[in-house]
Each structure stands twice: as C-alpha cells, then as structure tokens.
Design an enzyme around this catalytic site. Structure first.
Site, short mmCIF file in Angstrom:
data_model
loop_
_atom_site.label_atom_id
_atom_site.label_comp_id
_atom_site.label_asym_id
_atom_site.label_seq_id
_atom_site.Cartn_x
_atom_site.Cartn_y
_atom_site.Cartn_z
N LYS A 75 0.71 -1.20 -0.13
CA LYS A 75 -0.04 0.03 0.02
C LYS A 75 0.70 1.32 0.09
O LYS A 75 2.00 1.17 0.74
CB LYS A 75 -0.87 0.00 1.40
CG LYS A 75 -1.95 1.10 1.20
CD LYS A 75 -2.93 1.00 2.48
CE LYS A 75 -3.93 2.00 2.51
NZ LYS A 75 -4.84 1.96 3.75
N SER A 155 -9.88 2.27 2.74
CA SER A 155 -9.09 2.77 1.80
C SER A 155 -7.81 1.90 1.13
O SER A 155 -7.29 2.36 0.00
CB SER A 155 -8.22 4.09 2.57
OG SER A 155 -7.26 3.31 3.56
N SER A 179 -10.31 0.00 7.09
CA SER A 179 -9.58 -0.03 5.81
C SER A 179 -9.02 -1.31 5.28
O SER A 179 -8.51 -1.38 4.09
CB SER A 179 -8.67 1.26 5.47
OG SER A 179 -9.38 2.28 5.43
N1 GLN Z 1 -13.30 4.60 5.78
C1 GLN Z 1 -12.60 5.12 7.11
C2 GLN Z 1 -12.36 6.52 6.92
O1 GLN Z 1 -12.52 7.17 6.01
C3 GLN Z 1 -11.43 4.06 7.49
C4 GLN Z 1 -10.24 4.45 6.77
C5 GLN Z 1 -9.24 3.49 7.30
O2 GLN Z 1 -9.23 2.76 8.05
N2 GLN Z 1 -8.02 4.05 6.98
O3 GLN Z 1 -11.83 7.25 8.02
#
Ligand code: GLN
Length: 484
Positions: A75, A155, A179
């Site tokens: 990532k 994400s 995410s």
């Molecule tokens: N969807 C969540 C956010 O937008 C989690 C994102 C994440 O875990 N990095 O904050």
C-alpha cells in the site's frame, strides 16, 4: 499445475521450497498479470526491476526467510526506500523516501519480493478509493447481469483489487477505521488488523496515530497468518509499539472452535439491516456452532456512538498529523508570486490536498479549537473509553465476537456522494478500531447479485490467534471459491 498466480501464498511458498518454479518465474507471472490488468488502476507505481532483482537473489540463495520469493504489493502509505511513496496524494507526488518503513523492512528481512505501490484513498481517508489523486481503483468484480464498475472498498482498495485479481500473492494494508476489513469484504479476500501496537507505525504515513495499524490482506486466512507474523514485532522507533513476542500464527492455526464462546453483539443488528447481510451473519453463527462453539448474546451498549466518536477523533488526529505538509519540510510547494510564507502554505495545501482530506482537516481543527475542544474532542475521548469498556465486559462472556464486516456489498462509483453516507459504511468496523482490538474479515458468501460478502471476527487484545482460528473455521465452512 494451475497458473502460478492462482496459487495461495502458502502454496507458492511450498512450490518455491520444492523448486517447482523459481522466484523469478513467480515474480514474472505476477508482473505479466499486472501489465494485463492496468485498467484496474490498482498500482500507482510498478517496480518490476526491484521485484526481479529481489527474486533473483532468492533463487541465488543470497536472500532467504519465511517469505522468500513471495510477491507482494505494498500500500502506498508505507515508505519503501527509493520508491515513490505518496499516500495517494498530490502533495507527495514525486516523494521518494530514503528510508524503509519498519513493516516493509520486516517483510524484506523475511525475503519478500515487492511488485509495486498500491493505490489507495488519499491519506487513507475513504471507503471507496474515489479520493485517490491517482484516480479510482476499479474492483475486478461485477454484479450479475450488470456491466457497472464497482468500488473495491477503501482505503486499501488497490491492495484489495490486486489480491483479488491475482496480481499479487498478498498485500499490505492499513486500517484506521476499517480500511483492511471493508475492502477485503468487498472483493472476497481475507484481511486482519492486529491489536493496536502489534505492527510498528514507523515509516507508515500517519492518518490518525492512535488508530492506525498495518495488517495483511490475502486470499486465505493461512496466508494472512504467514504475513502477519512477519509484519508484526516490537520496534523501538514507534513509542506505542508493544514489546511482546509475536507468535508464529500460521504454525499455531487450528481452526478449532471447540470450547470457544462466540459473542453476538445485539446492538449490531441494526434496524433496517440488509436482509442478505443478516442472513449471512446467521449462517456464520450456525457454522461456528456446528464447529463446537458456544454462541452467547452480548451487549455493546455504546455502539451507536462509535461512528460519531471515530469521525471526531480521526479527523482531530489527522489535522495535527497533516500539518507537516506545509510546502517546507515535505512534499510539493506552490509559491504564489509576491506572496508571503502564509500565502505559500495556503496555496500549497489548496493544490496538494483533495476535497475529502480538506474536509477532515477542517473538522479536525474545528473539534480541537478553543471553545469546542471540550464539547467535541474531550467528549469523544470519554465515549471512546466507554466503547472500550463495553468490549472488556463482553469478553468476560466470550472469546471472540462475530459480526458482519460491512452493511452492504460493494457499491457503484458515485453511489455515496454524500460524505455522511460514505461514513455510515464503516459502522461495523470502527468500534474495534476505537478499542484497539484485533479484527479480521473473512469472505463468507455471495449476495444475490453475485458480489462477495464478509464476516468480521473481533478478538481480545493480543488474541490474533483466536481471531485467525475463528476466521479459519468460517473459511472452511463457507468454502468460498468464487473469483472475479
Ligand atoms: N473509511 C474510514 C475513513 O475514511 C476508515 C479509513 C481507514 O481505516 N484508513 O476514515
């Protein structure tokens, strides 16, 4: 033999050990798959030369370790020395770190091969990969009878798409509020977020430091276990790193649920819950019961406050963490003619950050500002403690919790244009994040529209083993074999 890219990570490991194929052949098969699937936009940077050099060293015997020759995607939140690392943001376009994140250093120590940097929501803020400055990642999955492109989740959407489409054996993900788990569920793969402090945050670009955790995403629970052991471990460079030995998770995996108590949190059965999700959850309960688990009903009374709490705490920390991108110390700079240093900050951030990141910075600075701090931030911290306490009480009655991972299967691009609708997608994942608990998503079935659905297992602090065992039990019972 099936195509090399179809093998699980564990099978690749066995095949390399038995010299059925070389690490270079394995890397090349994946590089070819990446080239054939560029339309998914899963990678921001491909690193074929790096991958082949690393693979050759494995074949020559100069690199070894438990993951020797295993081709992974990374990532783009993890700094990889000498490879552009951007967190999916314009502000870091062209940034090439001169250091290696601790998690990727651990994977390299263990012999892994890096195929490239995976696309993601900008600064890991999002649930759909629509916020990346490098364009959206497209899920390799399509709903039955429809040609509409779907989100891979977020994400870690590039990681999810790449693993699901067989472009890499496994990928690193990060999970601040879901995410790893939500994108894994959307594309029919497994992913685990370990206990906060298990994996070092050093060299991983920060979003919300009290929540961020790295973890693996792979096609099987065993593959996740193999990667997790390698990724975790004490790191003196991260002040919240836990100095506690990391078990060999793959060696310890049994999948046995005999004598285990599985808690079902009543508050997760939301009004108006998608009947398919509810049915899948019931199926999961039945599977674990058939495996010998005792099913107990538990209560997590503060669940309904988890989303609002997360969306105060995470932006607050993000606004502080992202203050470093000022055009001076990191990343890109925009200097307006005749402007002073403040104009430079403003122009740099205006050009460098996308809409969602700006929104989070605004929310974060607001909840931390004098006059609102106690009403929002302090209050959220208090509620966070109550949420953690709910879990502690529940774990007096059970060993693991079973819930759905996400309230729906993958959706279409643009389907959640309202940010609040997008935030609601995290309803089942953020509570465990706020409590710092290990949690995993395992593919458990398909929706009527033919899209993957995941079940989530949440464990006690440091009980990744218990989470993985329940995950394996679900994986075996579900026999999920669908592929995009
Ligand atoms: N969807 C969540 C956010 O937008 C989690 C994102 C994440 O875990 N990095 O904050």
């Amino acid at each position: 033999m099936s195509a090399l890219t179809d093998l699980s990570l564990a099978e690749m490991k066995a095949g390399l050990d038995a010299r059925q194929f070389s690490a270079v052949e394995l890397a090349q098969a994946h590089l070819d798959a990446m080239a054939a699937n560029r339309h998914l936009n899963a990678f921001i940077v491909e690193t074929p030369e790096l991958a082949l050099t690393q693979a050759k060293a494995v074949d020559d015997g100069t690199r070894s370790g438990p993951l020797a020759g295993i081709p992974l995607g990374i990532k783009d939140l993890f700094a990889v020395e000498g490879v552009q690392t951007t967190a999916g943001s314009n502000i870091l376009k062209g940034f090439v770190p001169r250091y290696e994140s601790s998690v990727t250093a651990n994977l390299l120590r263990d012999g892994a091969v890096f195929l490239g940097k995976l696309n993601m929501d900008e600064f890991a803020m999002g649930s759909s990969n629509e916020t990346s400055a490098f364009g959206r990642v497209i899920s390799p999955w399509k709903a039955k009878g429809s040609d509409a492109e779907l989100v891979p989740g977020g994400s870690s959407g590039g990681s999810a798409a790449a693993v699901s489409a067989r472009l890499c054996a496994g990928a690193t993900g990060t999970d601040t509020g879901g995410s790893i788990r939500q994108p894994a569920a959307f594309v029919g793969i497994a992913g685990i977020k370990p206990t906060y402090g298990r994996a070092s945050r050093w060299g991983t670009i920060a979003f919300a430091s009290s929540l961020d955790q790295a973890g693996p995403m792979a096609r099987t629970v065993t593959d996740c276990a193999l990667m997790l052991t390698s990724m975790c471990g004490f790191d003196a460079k991260d002040s919240t790193s836990l100095d506690i030995p990391v078990p060999d998770y793959a060696a310890g995996l049994t999948g046995s649920m005999k004598g285990k108590r599985v808690g079902i949190p009543v508050e997760y059965r939301l009004d108006g819950m998608d009947p398919e999700i509810a049915a899948l959850w019931d199926q999961g309960i039945a599977w674990l019961k058939a495996e010998g688990a005792e099913i107990v009903s538990v209560s997590l009374p503060h669940t309904k406050y988890a989303l609002p709490t997360y969306y105060i705490v995470a932006p607050a920390e993000a606004s502080s963490n992202l203050a470093r991108y000022d055009g001076v110390r990191y990343g890109n700079r925009v200097t307006p003619a005749g402007g002073n240093v403040h104009d430079m900050y403003a122009a740099t951030r205006a050009a460098g950050f996308g809409k969602e990141v700006k929104r989070r910075i605004m929310i974060g600075t607001y909840v931390l500002s004098a006059g609102f701090y106690d009403a929002y931030y302090t209050q959220a911290q208090k509620v966070r403690a109550l949420i953690a306490r709910d879990f502690e009480a529940a774990f007096e009655k059970c060993d693991v919790l079973l819930t759905p991972t996400a309230p729906s299967p993958a959706f279409a691009f643009g389907a959640k244009a309202d940010p609040l609708a997008m935030y609601l997608n995290d309803v089942f994942t953020v509570p465990a994040s706020l409590a710092g608990l290990p949690a995993m998503s395992v593919p458990a079935g398909l929706s009527a529209s033919g899209l993957p659905l995941g079940l989530q297992i949440i464990g006690r602090p440091l009980d990744e083993m218990g989470v993985l065992d329940a995950g394996l039990a679900i994986e075996r019972a579900a026999g999920f074999s669908a592929r995009p």
